[in-house]
Write a protein that holds these residues in place. Structure first.
Motif, short mmCIF file in Angstrom:
data_model
loop_
_atom_site.label_atom_id
_atom_site.label_comp_id
_atom_site.label_asym_id
_atom_site.label_seq_id
_atom_site.Cartn_x
_atom_site.Cartn_y
_atom_site.Cartn_z
N THR A 163 10.79 -7.37 -6.37
CA THR A 163 10.12 -6.90 -7.58
C THR A 163 8.83 -6.21 -7.18
OG1 THR A 163 11.05 -8.68 -8.92
CG2 THR A 163 9.09 -7.59 -9.78
N VAL A 164 8.71 -4.94 -7.58
CA VAL A 164 7.49 -4.18 -7.31
C VAL A 164 6.65 -4.24 -8.57
CG1 VAL A 164 6.54 -1.92 -6.71
CG2 VAL A 164 8.78 -2.62 -5.82
N SER A 165 5.36 -4.52 -8.42
CA SER A 165 4.52 -4.56 -9.62
C SER A 165 3.13 -4.01 -9.35
CB SER A 165 4.42 -5.99 -10.15
OG SER A 165 3.83 -6.81 -9.16
N TYR A 167 0.83 -1.20 0.00
CA TYR A 167 0.00 0.00 0.00
C TYR A 167 0.87 1.26 0.00
CZ TYR A 167 -3.45 -3.49 1.30
OH TYR A 167 -4.24 -4.61 1.31
N PRO A 168 1.39 1.66 -1.17
CA PRO A 168 2.26 2.84 -1.21
C PRO A 168 1.46 4.14 -1.05
CG PRO A 168 1.91 1.94 -3.43
CD PRO A 168 1.21 1.02 -2.49
N THR A 169 2.10 5.15 -0.48
CA THR A 169 1.49 6.48 -0.43
C THR A 169 1.50 7.05 -1.85
OG1 THR A 169 3.64 7.50 -0.12
CG2 THR A 169 2.42 6.93 1.89
N ASP A 170 0.78 8.15 -2.07
CA ASP A 170 0.73 8.72 -3.41
C ASP A 170 2.12 9.08 -3.92
OD1 ASP A 170 -1.93 8.40 -3.56
OD2 ASP A 170 -2.45 10.48 -3.06
N LYS A 198 -14.77 0.07 -17.83
CA LYS A 198 -15.32 -0.46 -16.58
C LYS A 198 -15.35 -2.00 -16.63
CE LYS A 198 -18.98 1.20 -13.66
NZ LYS A 198 -20.33 1.76 -13.69
N GLN A 199 -15.81 -2.49 -17.77
CA GLN A 199 -15.93 -3.93 -17.95
C GLN A 199 -14.55 -4.59 -17.96
OE1 GLN A 199 -18.58 -5.64 -17.84
NE2 GLN A 199 -17.92 -7.65 -18.54
N ARG A 200 -13.57 -3.91 -18.55
CA ARG A 200 -12.21 -4.43 -18.62
C ARG A 200 -11.66 -4.66 -17.21
NH1 ARG A 200 -7.01 -2.11 -18.77
NH2 ARG A 200 -8.03 -0.22 -18.10
N LYS A 201 -11.93 -3.68 -16.33
CA LYS A 201 -11.48 -3.81 -14.94
C LYS A 201 -12.17 -4.97 -14.25
CE LYS A 201 -9.66 0.70 -13.90
NZ LYS A 201 -10.11 2.06 -13.69
N GLY A 242 -4.68 -1.63 -10.73
CA GLY A 242 -3.95 -0.56 -10.05
C GLY A 242 -3.52 -0.94 -8.65
N GLU A 243 -3.56 -2.23 -8.32
CA GLU A 243 -3.11 -2.68 -7.00
C GLU A 243 -1.62 -3.01 -7.06
OE1 GLU A 243 -5.58 -6.07 -6.72
OE2 GLU A 243 -7.34 -4.93 -6.05
#
Ligand SMILES: [Zn+2]
Length: 458
Positions: free
Chosen positions: A213-215, A27-30, A294-297, A220-221
């Protein structure tokens, strides 16, 4: 060398250095998120610069399809990572490739050459992408090297290439409680990179983080995958008594030599059914529209859920087997060639038998138990487990549909998969002494002076 005389009765346990992967939600900050995106972007940029130079090179030498690419010569034509970094400024005039973790750019270069080596292995096959062949058929567009399969391609943001890897140098990667500290770049605005993790399970005691490895996934998680090294004690079991032969099966994942079937759970198939429906909906929408997005997500979310459920099931199944049996034998299936057979492909690719095999191997070995693959030449399917008669009528994928058969010699009735499992078990019983893990380690490494490394990921 007196070490060669070591036997099971002398040594009961030993330590080996083990490397293993652990994945956590982050959970990175902005601010940190922005930095991660810069790292992903820099890696992508560096990769694409290499691809661009590769294409220029191929054009300059009038590359002929089917030829291997001379990587040595290519390397002389491509600037170094440091030189590339000096070339690029952003809209504010900053040399932005310096603002990120140095490994992000270096790794991109490594990935590029790795991809190129993969291509060289199959260059002679002259394989083109399906989409390119279609374009040729429908629009008469000529094929070029850009349409070749496996040849490195430009990475776009749309391809979900959102990751970078960094390595521990002098302890600059640390984890305290649930906060992970990562190295930053000298020129970055960010003085320190700290990320909160969801530690659903802890790291092994006294483990050393080798790399991270950060991904970011399609939702967007953020996730971090930590590769850690630690000392694992392998204890020898007194006697190998409970042995299992395990036969890969299309319909039920695998079959036990005892006749039981590992039923692939229904909930996963249901999720897959739903995924299919949602994908169908997506395909009917206007690409790029709000509804489509929306559907893609939604589709991406189901994908992730199915993958997690599957992984969870595979781990639990492997754990149960490793606890119950002293030795497991399975056939050395060539999963890659199986996946190229259209009848097999779909199911085999998504049921993760390869990963299962890996989980099972290290879960057994860390208890000093035995994991054994019977060689590809061992005809586990064709042999009658009762009399040893070899029934060649069962050979090959074309005869995969013969599920039950009678032995022409002893008249014994067989279920194809169960019989194969029993044969594997018998093979294991015969080869048990060659495979005592602890003894083989000791002979290989001459005692404790040097620790062997066992690698695995989960
Ligand atoms: Zn027989």
């Amino acid at each position: 060398m007196s070490n060669n005389n070591l036997s099971e009765s002398v040594v009961k346990s030993m330590f080996v250095a083990v490397q293993r992967g652990y994945v956590y939600r982050a959970y990175p900050t902005d601010e940190v998120k922005k930095y991660f995106l810069q790292c992903f972007g820099a890696g992508r940029k560096m990769y694409n610069l290499h691809v661009d130079r590769l294409y220029q090179y191929l054009e300059s030498i009038d590359y002929q399809i089917g030829e291997r690419i001379d990587t040595k010569e290519l390397k002389n034509k491509i600037p170094s990572v440091a030189e590339f970094k000096k070339m690029f400024v952003d809209s504010d005039g900053n040399l932005y490739l310096y603002n990120v973790d140095a490994f992000a750019c270096n790794e991109a270069k490594q990935h590029f050459y790795k991809a190129l080596n993969e291509f060289n292995k199959i260059a002679f096959q002259k394989q083109f992408k399906k989409s390119a062949l279609k374009r040729k058929d429908t629009m008469g567009k000529e094929l070029s090297f850009r349409d070749l399969k496996v040849l490195p391609k430009f990475h776009s943001k749309k391809n979900n290439n959102f990751s970078y890897t960094t390595f521990n140098q002098n302890g600059n990667i640390q984890i305290n409680e649930n906060i992970l500290t990562l190295p930053t770049a000298q020129k970055s605005e960010l003085r320190e990179v700290k990320v909160k993790l969801k530690l659903h399970r802890g790291l092994p005691k006294d483990s050393l983080i080798k790399n991270v490895t950060v991904s970011m996934n399609a939702n967007g998680e953020f996730y971090v995958s930590l590769c850690v090294e630690f000392a694992l004690e392998i204890t020898d079991i007194e006697k190998t008594t409970i042995i299992l032969g395990l036969d890969y099966s299309q319909s039920s994942f695998f079959v036990y030599s005892e006749g039981k079937k590992a039923n692939y759970p229904l909930f996963m198939r249901q999720a897959e059914e739903r995924l299919k429906q949602e994908q169908k909906k997506l395909s009917r929408m206007d690409k790029g529209s709000n509804r489509w997005n929306k559907q893609r997500k939604k589709v991406a979310k189901i994908h992730i859920k199915v993958a997690n459920q599957r992984k969870d099931w595979l781990h639990k199944k492997a754990f149960t087997l490793a606890k119950r049996y002293d030795m497991v034998i399975l056939e050395d299936l060539d999963l890659r060639s199986l996946s190229q057979n259209p009848d097999y492909a779909k199911k085999q690719q998504d049921n993760g038998f390869g990963n299962f095999r890996l989980y099972l191997k290290y879960k057994l070995e860390q208890q000093g138990k035995i994991f054994l693959k019977a060689p590809r030449t061992f005809p586990s399917t064709q042999l009658c487990s009762n009399c040893g008669f070899k029934n060649t009528k069962l050979k090959g994928i074309k005869n995969i549909n013969i599920r039950e058969w009678d032995c022409p010699k002893c008249k014994c009735h067989h279920d194809r998969d169960v019989n194969s499992g029993i044969n594997l078990k018998q093979y294991g019983e015969k080869h048990i002494h060659e495979k005592n893990l602890l003894v083989s380690y000791l002979l290989k490494y001459k005692g404790f002076a040097r620790l062997p490394t066992v690698s695995s990921t989960d």
